[in-house]
Write a protein that holds these residues in place. Sequence first.
Motif, PDB file in Angstrom:
ATOM      1  N   GLU A  33      12.895   2.107  15.116  1.00  0.00           N
ATOM      2  CA  GLU A  33      11.921   1.123  15.611  1.00  0.00           C
ATOM      3  C   GLU A  33      10.509   1.413  15.123  1.00  0.00           C
ATOM      4  O   GLU A  33       9.732   0.491  14.861  1.00  0.00           O
ATOM      5  N   SER A  34      10.163   2.685  15.006  1.00  0.00           N
ATOM      6  CA  SER A  34       8.812   3.024  14.557  1.00  0.00           C
ATOM      7  C   SER A  34       8.581   2.580  13.121  1.00  0.00           C
ATOM      8  O   SER A  34       7.438   2.360  12.704  1.00  0.00           O
ATOM      9  N   GLY A  35       9.648   2.460  12.356  1.00  0.00           N
ATOM     10  CA  GLY A  35       9.505   2.057  10.962  1.00  0.00           C
ATOM     11  C   GLY A  35       9.399   0.563  10.762  1.00  0.00           C
ATOM     12  O   GLY A  35       9.061   0.100   9.663  1.00  0.00           O
ATOM     13  N   LEU A  36       9.686  -0.195  11.824  1.00  0.00           N
ATOM     14  CA  LEU A  36       9.572  -1.653  11.730  1.00  0.00           C
ATOM     15  C   LEU A  36       8.156  -2.080  12.080  1.00  0.00           C
ATOM     16  O   LEU A  36       7.796  -2.215  13.249  1.00  0.00           O
ATOM     17  N   THR A  37       7.335  -2.240  11.064  1.00  0.00           N
ATOM     18  CA  THR A  37       5.980  -2.744  11.239  1.00  0.00           C
ATOM     19  C   THR A  37       5.811  -3.974  10.366  1.00  0.00           C
ATOM     20  O   THR A  37       6.538  -4.150   9.377  1.00  0.00           O
ATOM     21  N   PHE A  38       4.877  -4.821  10.713  1.00  0.00           N
ATOM     22  CA  PHE A  38       4.661  -6.028   9.925  1.00  0.00           C
ATOM     23  C   PHE A  38       4.110  -5.678   8.547  1.00  0.00           C
ATOM     24  O   PHE A  38       4.341  -6.406   7.578  1.00  0.00           O
ATOM     25  N   ARG A  39       3.414  -4.549   8.456  1.00  0.00           N
ATOM     26  CA  ARG A  39       2.924  -4.116   7.158  1.00  0.00           C
ATOM     27  C   ARG A  39       4.089  -3.724   6.251  1.00  0.00           C
ATOM     28  O   ARG A  39       4.160  -4.148   5.092  1.00  0.00           O
ATOM     29  N   ALA A  40       5.009  -2.895   6.794  1.00  0.00           N
ATOM     30  CA  ALA A  40       6.171  -2.480   6.006  1.00  0.00           C
ATOM     31  C   ALA A  40       7.044  -3.669   5.655  1.00  0.00           C
ATOM     32  O   ALA A  40       7.562  -3.776   4.531  1.00  0.00           O
ATOM     33  N   SER A  42       6.076  -6.784   5.347  1.00  0.00           N
ATOM     34  CA  SER A  42       5.369  -7.588   4.345  1.00  0.00           C
ATOM     35  C   SER A  42       5.565  -7.014   2.950  1.00  0.00           C
ATOM     36  O   SER A  42       5.793  -7.755   1.982  1.00  0.00           O
ATOM     37  N   GLU A  43       5.499  -5.685   2.854  1.00  0.00           N
ATOM     38  CA  GLU A  43       5.678  -5.040   1.550  1.00  0.00           C
ATOM     39  C   GLU A  43       7.088  -5.262   1.015  1.00  0.00           C
ATOM     40  O   GLU A  43       7.287  -5.527  -0.174  1.00  0.00           O
ATOM     41  N   GLN A  44       8.079  -5.157   1.892  1.00  0.00           N
ATOM     42  CA  GLN A  44       9.461  -5.340   1.468  1.00  0.00           C
ATOM     43  C   GLN A  44       9.748  -6.782   1.061  1.00  0.00           C
ATOM     44  O   GLN A  44      10.522  -7.031   0.131  1.00  0.00           O
ATOM     45  N   LEU A  45       9.120  -7.715   1.734  1.00  0.00           N
ATOM     46  CA  LEU A  45       9.367  -9.130   1.472  1.00  0.00           C
ATOM     47  C   LEU A  45       8.435  -9.687   0.395  1.00  0.00           C
ATOM     48  O   LEU A  45       8.646 -10.800  -0.089  1.00  0.00           O
ATOM     49  N   GLY A  46       7.420  -8.922   0.049  1.00  0.00           N
ATOM     50  CA  GLY A  46       6.473  -9.379  -0.953  1.00  0.00           C
ATOM     51  C   GLY A  46       5.658 -10.568  -0.494  1.00  0.00           C
ATOM     52  O   GLY A  46       5.420 -11.520  -1.249  1.00  0.00           O
ATOM     53  N   THR A  47       5.221 -10.515   0.763  1.00  0.00           N
ATOM     54  CA  THR A  47       4.451 -11.622   1.316  1.00  0.00           C
ATOM     55  C   THR A  47       3.395 -11.069   2.260  1.00  0.00           C
ATOM     56  O   THR A  47       3.299  -9.856   2.461  1.00  0.00           O
ATOM     57  N   GLY A  48       2.615 -11.950   2.841  1.00  0.00           N
ATOM     58  CA  GLY A  48       1.600 -11.535   3.794  1.00  0.00           C
ATOM     59  C   GLY A  48       2.123 -11.584   5.212  1.00  0.00           C
ATOM     60  O   GLY A  48       3.112 -12.264   5.502  1.00  0.00           O
ATOM     61  N   ALA A  49       1.461 -10.852   6.094  1.00  0.00           N
ATOM     62  CA  ALA A  49       1.893 -10.825   7.497  1.00  0.00           C
ATOM     63  C   ALA A  49       1.829 -12.207   8.121  1.00  0.00           C
ATOM     64  O   ALA A  49       2.646 -12.547   8.982  1.00  0.00           O
ATOM     65  N   GLY A  50       0.863 -13.018   7.678  1.00  0.00           N
ATOM     66  CA  GLY A  50       0.729 -14.361   8.235  1.00  0.00           C
ATOM     67  C   GLY A  50       1.973 -15.194   8.025  1.00  0.00           C
ATOM     68  O   GLY A  50       2.362 -15.996   8.896  1.00  0.00           O
ATOM     69  N   ALA A  51       2.620 -15.015   6.879  1.00  0.00           N
ATOM     70  CA  ALA A  51       3.844 -15.773   6.596  1.00  0.00           C
ATOM     71  C   ALA A  51       4.960 -15.368   7.539  1.00  0.00           C
ATOM     72  O   ALA A  51       5.792 -16.197   7.933  1.00  0.00           O
ATOM     73  N   ILE A  52       4.980 -14.095   7.918  1.00  0.00           N
ATOM     74  CA  ILE A  52       6.011 -13.613   8.836  1.00  0.00           C
ATOM     75  C   ILE A  52       5.751 -14.154  10.240  1.00  0.00           C
ATOM     76  O   ILE A  52       6.678 -14.585  10.939  1.00  0.00           O
TER      77      ILE A  52
END
Length: 224
Positions: A33-40, A42-52
């Motif tokens: 759970e600690s590894g699930l961040t919107f930053r991580a 976003s990096e994996q999906l190649g998008t911005g946090a806003g899109a998520i």
Amino acid sequence: MVKNTRRTQRGEASLSRDSIIEQSIALLDSSGESGLTFRALSEQLGTGAGAIYWHVANKGDLLNAACDSIVAQAMAAAVDGATPKEKIRAAGLAIFDAIDAHPWVGAELARSPGKMPMVRILEGIGRQVGALGVPDRALWQTASALLHYILGVAGQNAANAQFAREHEADRTDFLGAVADDWSKLDAVEYAFTRSMAAHLRDHDDRSDFLAGIDLILAGIAPAL
């Protein structure tokens, strides 16, 4: 500026809730759970946090959706068996294996007792309990007993596995060491535990789990 905005819009359009959930599950499995961040994410999906955030409200919503995805797959796969008892065993084992493969699922289920992941499991079990002929007055108690047994044992099994991974412990060696300790207990004060030492050493978790379900199911028949 216009060019970058259009690129972002195309990226957001191509992003789906399913792809976000799929990548979230991968992060949860690899980092917890600690590894699930919107930053991580976003990096994996190649998008911005806003899109998520367009697809999920917050981390809690995302955890629940990821958990529901795993549970839905497990319940859908639990179609083996022609009788209600066989279907209950199949559903229980599917959830046991799902939590074993994704330990974070157990914790999320505990936090979301009334939400869809738990509802899916309850519905799957409850329907088969009803098909057994359990009277209305006992439906809740019977389904609840099975539900809590399945989740409790599956969760403890996952916790044990997680402990072993964190301490880099081999299961056989660990159980052997515990069995050795049990065999040295006082023969009078801990007679039962000492007698179980040999069983602990080579027991099978899935087999023991199913045996527990069978005991509960066997107890239902006399109560009908």
